[in-house]
Design an enzyme around this catalytic site. Structure first.
Site, PDB file in Angstrom:
ATOM      1  N   CYS A 112       0.801  -1.221   0.000  1.00 21.09           N
ATOM      2  CA  CYS A 112       0.000   0.000   0.000  1.00 21.09           C
ATOM      3  C   CYS A 112       0.838   1.278   0.000  1.00 21.09           C
ATOM      4  O   CYS A 112       0.302   2.363  -0.196  1.00 21.09           O
ATOM      5  CB  CYS A 112      -0.944  -0.014   1.190  1.00 21.09           C
ATOM      6  SG  CYS A 112      -1.965  -1.500   1.257  1.00 21.09           S
ATOM      7  N   HIS A 248      -3.447   6.876   1.859  1.00 18.62           N
ATOM      8  CA  HIS A 248      -3.914   5.552   1.451  1.00 18.62           C
ATOM      9  C   HIS A 248      -5.270   5.276   2.082  1.00 18.62           C
ATOM     10  O   HIS A 248      -5.481   5.507   3.278  1.00 18.62           O
ATOM     11  CB  HIS A 248      -2.898   4.496   1.886  1.00 18.62           C
ATOM     12  CG  HIS A 248      -3.402   3.103   1.792  1.00 18.62           C
ATOM     13  ND1 HIS A 248      -3.979   2.598   0.649  1.00 18.62           N
ATOM     14  CD2 HIS A 248      -3.413   2.085   2.702  1.00 18.62           C
ATOM     15  CE1 HIS A 248      -4.339   1.349   0.858  1.00 18.62           C
ATOM     16  NE2 HIS A 248      -4.006   1.016   2.095  1.00 18.62           N
ATOM     17  N   ASN A 278     -10.237  -0.645  -0.154  1.00 15.19           N
ATOM     18  CA  ASN A 278      -8.776  -0.573  -0.126  1.00 15.19           C
ATOM     19  C   ASN A 278      -8.234  -1.139  -1.433  1.00 15.19           C
ATOM     20  O   ASN A 278      -8.320  -2.340  -1.690  1.00 15.19           O
ATOM     21  CB  ASN A 278      -8.263  -1.379   1.075  1.00 15.19           C
ATOM     22  CG  ASN A 278      -6.749  -1.341   1.216  1.00 15.19           C
ATOM     23  OD1 ASN A 278      -6.024  -1.029   0.283  1.00 15.19           O
ATOM     24  ND2 ASN A 278      -6.271  -1.682   2.401  1.00 15.19           N
TER      25      ASN A 278
END
Length: 321
Positions: A112, A248, A278
């Protein structure tokens, strides 16, 4: 590092959306359970498009917006934790599909934090060796998700986003901070290959996502504010001077906690986790592109890009858009 600027942004997500209610028909969960814990309402799921396909869509959009010929690209970097294959790299596939015959191409795996890590690498190439660079975060996380595990399956989605950067006389990268905590890497794991140890060895399984949610939450809420503050100090700036924080999109609670620790209003922290979930390395460039298109980020704005997750890793950049 040499001076560069972001020329344009673009993003792409698969057409199919899967709502929380639909997930509740295949696992023991509910819309309320997911929304209250994560902020996610739906996610986009690929129906046959692989990671390179999503990245190629973004690459084509970027080139069209900038009016660049594919052959003018010097470098393509794809940040991904869900590549099409071990080899060729996703970036090599994209280079071929775009017809960017002059560009060197490779992948970056930092989960990520991957998009920030990829931008950092691009910064070190640009100027002396490269003048036009494409950086894309692209993920098809649905292919490495256990759709019977409600603790992870509700979190992830598929998508891609990216930028074109080129040399510029004015510095646009003002400060940064990257860190890796490999001793905590087992808190978030996916894609581990299991092999029997007889000869000849054979692959018996590839593991889906496994995560210690509480440990990752604690890591993110502590490491991300420190990373942002360190990058701001390196830039000689304060959080009050930042126009937008592009974080993020892992969990709305993490973003809210980071805002509190930085003593900044949530209005500076745009979010789209409710629509996409996500998307790992793709989440920051997707959000950045949406903010640019919506006029939330304009030329001259000070922007924080911060990714965090598997590795465990964190990466922050302070840029003048």
């Amino acid at each position: 590092m040499n001076n560069w600027q972001i020329v344009t942004t673009a993003s792409y997500v698969p057409q199919m959306t899967v709502s929380n209610d639909r997930l509740s028909t295949i696992m023991d969960t509910s819309d309320e359970w997911i929304r209250t814990r994560t902020g996610i309402r739906q996610r986009h799921i690929s129906q046959g498009e692989n990671t390179a396909d999503l990245a190629t869509q973004v690459g084509q959009r970027l080139l069209a917006k900038a009016h660049w010929a594919p052959t003018s690209l010097d470098l393509i970097i794809i940040a991904t934790m869900s590549p099409d294959s071990y080899t060729p790299s996703t970036a090599a596939i994209v280079q071929g599909l775009l017809g960017a015959t002059a560009a060197r191409a490779f992948d970056v795996s930092a989960a990520c934090s991957g998009f920030v890590y990829a931008l950092d690498i691009a910064s070190r190439f640009i100027g002396s060796e490269c003048h036009r660079v494409m950086v894309i975060g692209s993920e098809v996380l649905s292919k490495i998700t256990n759709w019977q595990d409600r603790t992870t399956a509700v979190l992830f989605g598929d998508g891609a986003g990216g930028v074109l950067i080129e040399t510029d006389p004015e510095p646009h990268l003002l400060g940064q901070h990257l860190a890796t905590f490999g001793d905590r890497g087992n808190q978030l794991v996916a894609g581990q290959t299991r092999v029997n140890h007889q000869f000849p060895p054979t692959i018996t399984d590839v593991s889906p996502f496994q995560m210690n949610g509480r440990a990752v939450y604690r890591f993110a809420t502590h490491a991300v504010p420190i990373s942002i503050q360190t990058a701001l100090q390196n830039a000689g700036l304060t959080a009050d001077q930042v126009d937008r924080f592009i974080l993020h999109q892992a969990n709305i609670r993490i973003i809210q906690q980071v805002a509190r620790r930085l003593v900044q209003p949530m209005t500076k922290f745009p979010t789209n986790i409710d629509q996409y979930g996500n998307t790992s390395a793709a989440s920051e460039p997707i959000l950045l592109d949406e903010c640019v298109r919506q006029g939330l980020i304009r030329r001259g704005d000070l922007v924080v890009l911060s990714g965090f997750g598997g590795g465990l890793t964190v990466g922050t950049m302070i840029i003048k858009y």
